[in-house]
Structures are given as structure tokens and as C-alpha cells.
Design an enzyme around this catalytic site. Structure first.
Site, PDB file in Angstrom:
ATOM      1  N   GLN A  16       0.773  -1.247   0.000  1.00  0.00           N
ATOM      2  CA  GLN A  16       0.000   0.000   0.000  1.00  0.00           C
ATOM      3  C   GLN A  16       0.804   1.299   0.000  1.00  0.00           C
ATOM      4  OE1 GLN A  16      -3.395   2.346   2.646  1.00  0.00           O
ATOM      5  NE2 GLN A  16      -2.991   0.247   3.151  1.00  0.00           N
ATOM      6  N   SER A  17       1.861   1.357   0.833  1.00  0.00           N
ATOM      7  CA  SER A  17       2.504   2.657   1.032  1.00  0.00           C
ATOM      8  C   SER A  17       3.085   3.219  -0.271  1.00  0.00           C
ATOM      9  CB  SER A  17       3.612   2.532   2.088  1.00  0.00           C
ATOM     10  OG  SER A  17       4.627   1.663   1.635  1.00  0.00           O
ATOM     11  N   THR A  73      13.833  -9.668 -12.076  1.00  0.00           N
ATOM     12  CA  THR A  73      15.042  -8.838 -12.060  1.00  0.00           C
ATOM     13  C   THR A  73      16.229  -9.578 -11.440  1.00  0.00           C
ATOM     14  OG1 THR A  73      14.298  -7.875  -9.988  1.00  0.00           O
ATOM     15  CG2 THR A  73      13.780  -6.668 -11.995  1.00  0.00           C
ATOM     16  N   ASN A  95       9.518   0.238  -2.239  1.00  0.00           N
ATOM     17  CA  ASN A  95       9.295   0.068  -0.787  1.00  0.00           C
ATOM     18  C   ASN A  95       9.494  -1.388  -0.394  1.00  0.00           C
ATOM     19  OD1 ASN A  95       6.703  -0.508  -2.084  1.00  0.00           O
ATOM     20  ND2 ASN A  95       5.841  -0.632  -0.023  1.00  0.00           N
ATOM     21  N   VAL A 136       8.035  -3.644   8.069  1.00  0.00           N
ATOM     22  CA  VAL A 136       6.962  -2.924   8.775  1.00  0.00           C
ATOM     23  C   VAL A 136       5.678  -2.893   7.950  1.00  0.00           C
ATOM     24  CG1 VAL A 136       6.270  -0.611   9.546  1.00  0.00           C
ATOM     25  CG2 VAL A 136       8.488  -1.501  10.200  1.00  0.00           C
ATOM     26  N   TYR A 137       4.576  -3.117   8.628  1.00  0.00           N
ATOM     27  CA  TYR A 137       3.251  -2.898   8.047  1.00  0.00           C
ATOM     28  C   TYR A 137       2.554  -1.780   8.828  1.00  0.00           C
ATOM     29  CZ  TYR A 137       3.534  -7.144   5.183  1.00  0.00           C
ATOM     30  OH  TYR A 137       3.887  -8.086   4.245  1.00  0.00           O
ATOM     31  N   GLU A 138       1.448  -1.330   8.257  1.00  0.00           N
ATOM     32  CA  GLU A 138       0.663  -0.211   8.799  1.00  0.00           C
ATOM     33  C   GLU A 138       0.614  -0.111  10.328  1.00  0.00           C
ATOM     34  OE1 GLU A 138      -1.294   2.348   7.269  1.00  0.00           O
ATOM     35  OE2 GLU A 138      -1.556   2.961   9.346  1.00  0.00           O
ATOM     36  N   ASP A 167       0.716   3.782   6.040  1.00  0.00           N
ATOM     37  CA  ASP A 167       0.910   3.418   4.626  1.00  0.00           C
ATOM     38  C   ASP A 167       0.607   4.589   3.696  1.00  0.00           C
ATOM     39  OD1 ASP A 167       1.794   0.835   4.893  1.00  0.00           O
ATOM     40  OD2 ASP A 167      -0.194  -0.049   4.848  1.00  0.00           O
ATOM     41  N   GLY A 246      -7.405  20.011  19.687  1.00  0.00           N
ATOM     42  CA  GLY A 246      -7.056  21.428  19.605  1.00  0.00           C
ATOM     43  C   GLY A 246      -7.519  22.199  20.821  1.00  0.00           C
ATOM     44  N   GLY A 247      -7.534  23.514  20.704  1.00  0.00           N
ATOM     45  CA  GLY A 247      -7.886  24.363  21.838  1.00  0.00           C
ATOM     46  C   GLY A 247      -9.383  24.544  22.033  1.00  0.00           C
ATOM     47  N   GLN A 248     -10.191  24.007  21.123  1.00  0.00           N
ATOM     48  CA  GLN A 248     -11.646  24.140  21.246  1.00  0.00           C
ATOM     49  C   GLN A 248     -12.205  22.774  21.629  1.00  0.00           C
ATOM     50  OE1 GLN A 248     -12.894  27.115  20.899  1.00  0.00           O
ATOM     51  NE2 GLN A 248     -11.372  28.201  19.674  1.00  0.00           N
TER      52      GLN A 248
HETATM   53  N1  COA Z   1      11.994  -9.896  -9.601  1.00  0.00           N
HETATM   54  C1  COA Z   1      12.723 -10.637  -8.734  1.00  0.00           C
HETATM   55  N2  COA Z   1      12.651 -10.477  -7.403  1.00  0.00           N
HETATM   56  C2  COA Z   1      11.793  -9.542  -6.934  1.00  0.00           C
HETATM   57  C3  COA Z   1      11.011  -8.743  -7.777  1.00  0.00           C
HETATM   58  C4  COA Z   1      11.142  -8.947  -9.179  1.00  0.00           C
HETATM   59  N3  COA Z   1      10.436  -8.249 -10.041  1.00  0.00           N
HETATM   60  N4  COA Z   1      10.259  -7.925  -7.023  1.00  0.00           N
HETATM   61  C5  COA Z   1      10.547  -8.190  -5.755  1.00  0.00           C
HETATM   62  N5  COA Z   1      11.472  -9.175  -5.695  1.00  0.00           N
HETATM   63  C6  COA Z   1      12.087  -9.755  -4.487  1.00  0.00           C
HETATM   64  C7  COA Z   1      12.864  -8.755  -3.678  1.00  0.00           C
HETATM   65  O1  COA Z   1      14.110  -8.529  -4.254  1.00  0.00           O
HETATM   66  C8  COA Z   1      12.935  -9.484  -2.341  1.00  0.00           C
HETATM   67  O2  COA Z   1      13.935 -10.464  -2.421  1.00  0.00           O
HETATM   68  P1  COA Z   1      15.064 -10.678  -1.253  1.00  0.00           P
HETATM   69  O3  COA Z   1      14.316 -10.939  -0.003  1.00  0.00           O
HETATM   70  O4  COA Z   1      15.821 -11.854  -1.750  1.00  0.00           O
HETATM   71  O5  COA Z   1      15.872  -9.458  -1.165  1.00  0.00           O
HETATM   72  C9  COA Z   1      11.625 -10.232  -2.282  1.00  0.00           C
HETATM   73  O6  COA Z   1      11.055 -10.187  -3.617  1.00  0.00           O
HETATM   74  C10 COA Z   1      10.555  -9.730  -1.351  1.00  0.00           C
HETATM   75  O7  COA Z   1      10.666  -8.396  -1.029  1.00  0.00           O
HETATM   76  P2  COA Z   1      10.208  -7.837   0.405  1.00  0.00           P
HETATM   77  O8  COA Z   1      10.114  -6.372   0.279  1.00  0.00           O
HETATM   78  O9  COA Z   1      11.119  -8.337   1.475  1.00  0.00           O
HETATM   79  O10 COA Z   1       8.728  -8.461   0.569  1.00  0.00           O
HETATM   80  P3  COA Z   1       8.016  -9.103   1.859  1.00  0.00           P
HETATM   81  O11 COA Z   1       6.697  -9.543   1.348  1.00  0.00           O
HETATM   82  O12 COA Z   1       8.859 -10.100   2.543  1.00  0.00           O
HETATM   83  O13 COA Z   1       7.841  -7.855   2.856  1.00  0.00           O
HETATM   84  C11 COA Z   1       7.044  -5.678   3.500  1.00  0.00           C
HETATM   85  C12 COA Z   1       6.803  -6.924   2.651  1.00  0.00           C
HETATM   86  C13 COA Z   1       5.987  -4.660   3.142  1.00  0.00           C
HETATM   87  C14 COA Z   1       6.945  -6.023   4.993  1.00  0.00           C
HETATM   88  C15 COA Z   1       8.443  -5.108   3.194  1.00  0.00           C
HETATM   89  O14 COA Z   1       8.559  -4.928   1.807  1.00  0.00           O
HETATM   90  C16 COA Z   1       8.764  -3.803   3.896  1.00  0.00           C
HETATM   91  O15 COA Z   1       9.026  -3.764   5.096  1.00  0.00           O
HETATM   92  N6  COA Z   1       8.747  -2.693   3.145  1.00  0.00           N
HETATM   93  C17 COA Z   1       9.105  -1.380   3.628  1.00  0.00           C
HETATM   94  C18 COA Z   1       8.026  -0.794   4.473  1.00  0.00           C
HETATM   95  C19 COA Z   1       6.705  -0.712   3.770  1.00  0.00           C
HETATM   96  O16 COA Z   1       6.538  -0.113   2.759  1.00  0.00           O
HETATM   97  N7  COA Z   1       5.721  -1.319   4.418  1.00  0.00           N
HETATM   98  C20 COA Z   1       4.336  -1.100   4.114  1.00  0.00           C
HETATM   99  C21 COA Z   1       3.792  -1.907   3.078  1.00  0.00           C
HETATM  100  S1  COA Z   1       2.134  -1.388   2.871  1.00  0.00           S
END
Ligand code: COA
Length: 418
Positions: A16-17, A73, A95, A136-138, A167, A246-248
């Protein structure tokens, strides 16, 4: 003509963020290309689905006006395509969890080598410090940013709010950072890194609670209803229920039908300049000149009695009737609107805040349009892309690849549709 027309954004965001940030930029006219994992895409495509095998509302409501390319990638071919995308982009937004871009082989130094004008914008849960490596999540952001500790009632546990301040709030902060960096680039011709942490974003939105923390060191917070109730203060900003920040002074008051309708309430503010009008409306004229009630300071220790008296009046009227009677008198108040009422509100449809979108797989659904209105850059909300819908178009038109090259990349499996 749109404000950000011609700006190319490589949208490496998920959940989301990040997506809220790039969606805003797309609404302001930027070309946003969402880069997703082949076969899976953004995890939200399949989360909280209401229709089998169709992109969820979670995804469709956060990814309007974007194009989608799938690319692994972590393959040699995928890396090369990503390099070309970076070279062609003005902004890259991500993110991922901390360090993911580095692990993928794309640290900031390398990205800069590929394109020294690029702006790389990132959201992480925390800034540098003890928690910098945490996912981190929301709700974690709300809890670590001071929102949960100061939300809820005094005798209850900390509460998270339904507004996605961690987010979507941080997405907004990042969007401002990006357009500011684009503005600076006009003069410097150089890119830069833009970072926004979710904890910082929530703390920013909880600024008034840090204000109260410092005031508390000087004495009790007299506008908090706990003061009027004689409940002693502790050492940190307490939860203030529905007290105005606030103040009100303000409270949520019951309205006619509250016994059966969970949203039959109104937010009522006893703003000082309209005190006399409030007294007239609720038939308490004796409070106008009574020294115990006539000034804001004299009322502070009686807020419970005052709001209970006003509530005796609001309970005889619907929340809409209360609003209709207060508005002409300049008394600030607002009905508690349910999501159902908001979704059916014609005036919100008229302004484009609530929009109905048609999607080829799910049909019609409601979404929230752009909350920021620019008179010279109107927003047309378009449906979110299907996974990999624009693979060929992007490789061909943006990167200028010929058919042979596209076939090679496709057969390598980097796009996921081998
Ligand atoms: N091709 C190949 N690999 C890809 C890819 C692509 N197109 N897109 C993503 N990936 C890989 C990433 O490189 C990562 O690999 P790694 O762990 O080997 O480095 C993996 O997919 C997963 O990424 P990650 O961000 O760790 O996902 P997650 O599902 O484990 O965690 C969050 C999700 C949101 C907790 C985490 O991304 C986070 O903390 N983000 C920052 C804070 C944030 O924005 N949080 C709010 C989300 S609403």
C-alpha cells in the site's frame, strides 16, 4: 496538459505505502510503469479477494492509471531490462524491505552510474537506527509512531485507527519528496535519494501529541476530559478518547436512533466565539452569563456536564438535523458518516472523490479518486493494469527493442510468459 506530463516513473512498489505514492503521481500526469514479479505480481493482487482469480479491490484501488510490466530482475536478462528502464526513467520508487535493492544488485551508487539524473525514492519502516532493518506494516508504524499510545480511551488498551496513516500517509509524504526533488533537479540537473520512513510519517502526523507531552511537564492538560473528571495525569501524553486535539473542546455525542445505529452520532465542538449560540440552541441561556460557564477557562473542569447536557439535546435529533441546525449558527459540528453513507454520497461523486471504475475482469467497482484537486491538471481515474498487460508495449515503445530482442527476452523466461 497534466502537471507531471512527460515524467517517467519506474514503480517498483508493492502493497500500500509505495503504490499510493505512485498512484498520486500518475493522477498528476506522470507515466507510471509498475514493475512486478512474473506470475505473482504485487502480493495485493491476490489478497482479500472478493472474486476468484480476479485482481482484488486492494490492488485495483491502489494502482489506477499505471502500466504493468512483469520482469524477473534476478535473471541476467531481467537485470539488463531493468538497467535500460532505469536509464530511461526520471524517478524510481520502491518500498521493499531494507537492503532488497542492494541484494538484487542495484545499490544507489550503481543506479546513479546508470542514470545520474534519476531520483530514487524509498519507503522503509524506520529511518537509520536500531530498527532500520525491520519489515513494517501499517499497524506497526502506528504503534511505533505514537498514534496507538495516544488513541483510544483512558481505561482501554492502545488503539490503531482505521485511517492508513502509516501506509497512505507515508505515500503522501514520499510523493511530496519526489516532486520537490524533481523541482530541485531543474536547477542542479542531478538526481538524489528521497527517503520517507513510516515511523517518521506517523510521528509527523502525531505532532500535537508531542506538543502535549511537553505541556504535560508544566502541568495537567486542562482541555482533556480527564482533567474535569479529576483523574490524575501520568508522565506521558494520555489517550484522550474523542476529545478534540485542539484548543476548542469537542466530543462525539449520541443522536436520535443511536440505540440501533452504530453511527448515529455527531462530532460537536463548543467553539468559544459561538458559546452564546450553543446555549440558545440547547436552551441553556443561564450559562451565557454565569461566571462558572461564560469563559472557556471556566468551562474546562465542567466539560463532562456541558457535553452531557448538549447530548440530551442532540439525542432528540438525527445527526443530520443537528448539523442543519448548527451550521447556520456557525457552530462547528459534523455527522459520523459510515462507509456506506460515504459510498452513496452524490456530492462526493460529483467532485471525483468517490469514483466508479469499470474493470475488464471484475466489472464496476468504487474507488477513491484523487484527494488533491489542481485547477490546471484535471484527473481522469483509469482502471489498474492486468499483470504484465503492457510488457510488449514497454519493451518496444519505451526501450526501443526490436522483435528479435523481445523474442529473446521472452524465451529466456525473464518476463515470466515463456
Ligand atoms: N523480480 C525478482 N525479485 C523480486 C522482484 C522482481 N520483479 N520484485 C521483488 N522481488 C524480491 C525482492 O528482491 C525481495 O527479495 P530478497 O528478499 O531476496 O531481497 C523479495 O522479492 C521480497 O521483497 P520484500 O520487500 O522483502 O517483501 P516481503 O513480502 O517479505 O515484505 C514488506 C513486505 C511490506 C513487509 C516489506 O517490503 C517492507 O518492510 N517494506 C518497507 C516498508 C513498507 O513499505 N511497508 C508497508 C507496506 S504497505
Amino acid at each position: 496538459m497534466k502537471a507531471l506530463q512527460g515524467i517517467k516513473i519506474l514503480d517498483f512498489t508493492h502493497v500500500q505505502s509505495g503504490p499510493t505514492c505512485t498512484q498520486l503521481l500518475a493522477w498528476f500526469g506522470a507515466d507510471v510503469i509498475k514493475l512486478e514479479r512474473p506470475g505473482i505480481g504485487d502480493a495485493t493482487r491476490s489478497q482479500l479477494r472478493d472474486i476468484d482469480n480476479v485482481d482484488s479491490l486492494y490492488f485495483t484501488m491502489l494502482n489506477h492509471n499505471k502500466k504493468s510490466i512483469t520482469l524477473n530482475t534476478k535473471t541476467a536478462e531481467g537485470k539488463k531490462v531493468l538497467e535500460d528502464l532505469i536509464a530511461k526513467s526520471d524517478v524510481m520508487v520502491e518500498n521493499f524491505s531494507p537492503g532488497a535493492l542492494d541484494r538484487m544488485g542495484f545499490p544507489w551508487e550503481y543506479i546513479q552510474k546508470l542514470n545520474d539524473k534519476i531520483i530514487v525514492a524509498s519507503i522503509k519502516g524506520f529511518g537509520p537506527g536500531p530498527y532500520e532493518d525491520c519489515k513494517v506494516y501499517e499497524n506497526i508504524a502506528q504503534c511505533t509512531g505514537g498514534a496507538a499510545a495516544t488513541t483510544g480511551f483512558l481505561d482501554g488498551p492502545p488503539l490503531v485507527t482505521g485511517a492508513q496513516i502509516g501506509d497512505s500517509g507515508t505515500g503522501l509524504h514520499l510523493a511530496l519528496g519526489i516532486v520537490t526533488a524533481l523541482f530541485q533537479r531543474e536547477k542542479t540537473k542531478k538526481g538524489q535519494k528521497v527517503s520517507a520512513s513510516m515511523q517518521d510519517g506517523v510521528i509527523n502526523l502525531c505532532r500535537v501529541k508531542l506538543r502535549d507531552q511537553q505541556r504535560l511537564e508544566k502541568g495537567p492538560l486542562t482541555e482533556y476530559s480527564q482533567y474535569g473528571k479529576g483523574i490524575p495525569f501520568g508522565t506521558s501524553t494520555p489517550r484522550a478518547g474523542n476529545d478534540s486535539g485542539g484548543g476548542q473542546p469537542g466530543w462525539i455525542l449520541k443522536c436520535k436512533g443511536w440505540e440501533n445505529d452504530p453511527n448515529s452520532y455527531v462530532y460537536f465542538i463548543t467553539q468559544a466565539p459561538v458559546w452564546e449560540k450553543i446555549c440558545k440552541l440547547i436552551n441553556k441561556l443561564e450559562w451565557v452569563n454565569d461566571k462558572g460557564y461564560s469563559t472557556p477557562a471556566s468551562r474546562l473542569d465542567k466539560l463532562t456536564e456541558i457535553f452531557e447536557t448538549i447530548e440530551d439535546w442532540t439525542k432528540t435529533k438525527t445527526k443530520y438535523e443537528v448539523t442543519e441546525l448548527c451550521d447556520p449558527e456557525g457552530i462547528p459540528c459534523g455527522p459520523i458518516l459510515s462507509m456506506k453513507e460515504i459510498s452513496e454520497d452524490q456530492s462526493l461523486r460529483d467532485t471525483g472523490t468517490i469514483v466508479e471504475i469499470d474493470h475488464p475482469e471484475r466489472g464496476k467497482y468504487l474507488s477513491v479518486g484523487c484527494p488533491i484537486k489542481l485547477s490546471e491538471s484535471p484527473v481522469d481515474v483509469e482502471r489498474s493494469p492486468l499483470l504484465g498487460e503492457h510488457n510488449i508495449e514497454i519493451l518496444q515503445d519505451l526501450l526501443g527493442y526490436n522483435e528479435d530482442k523481445i523474442n529473446l527476452i521472452q524465451s529466456s523466461g525473464a518476463l515470466g510468459d515463456k
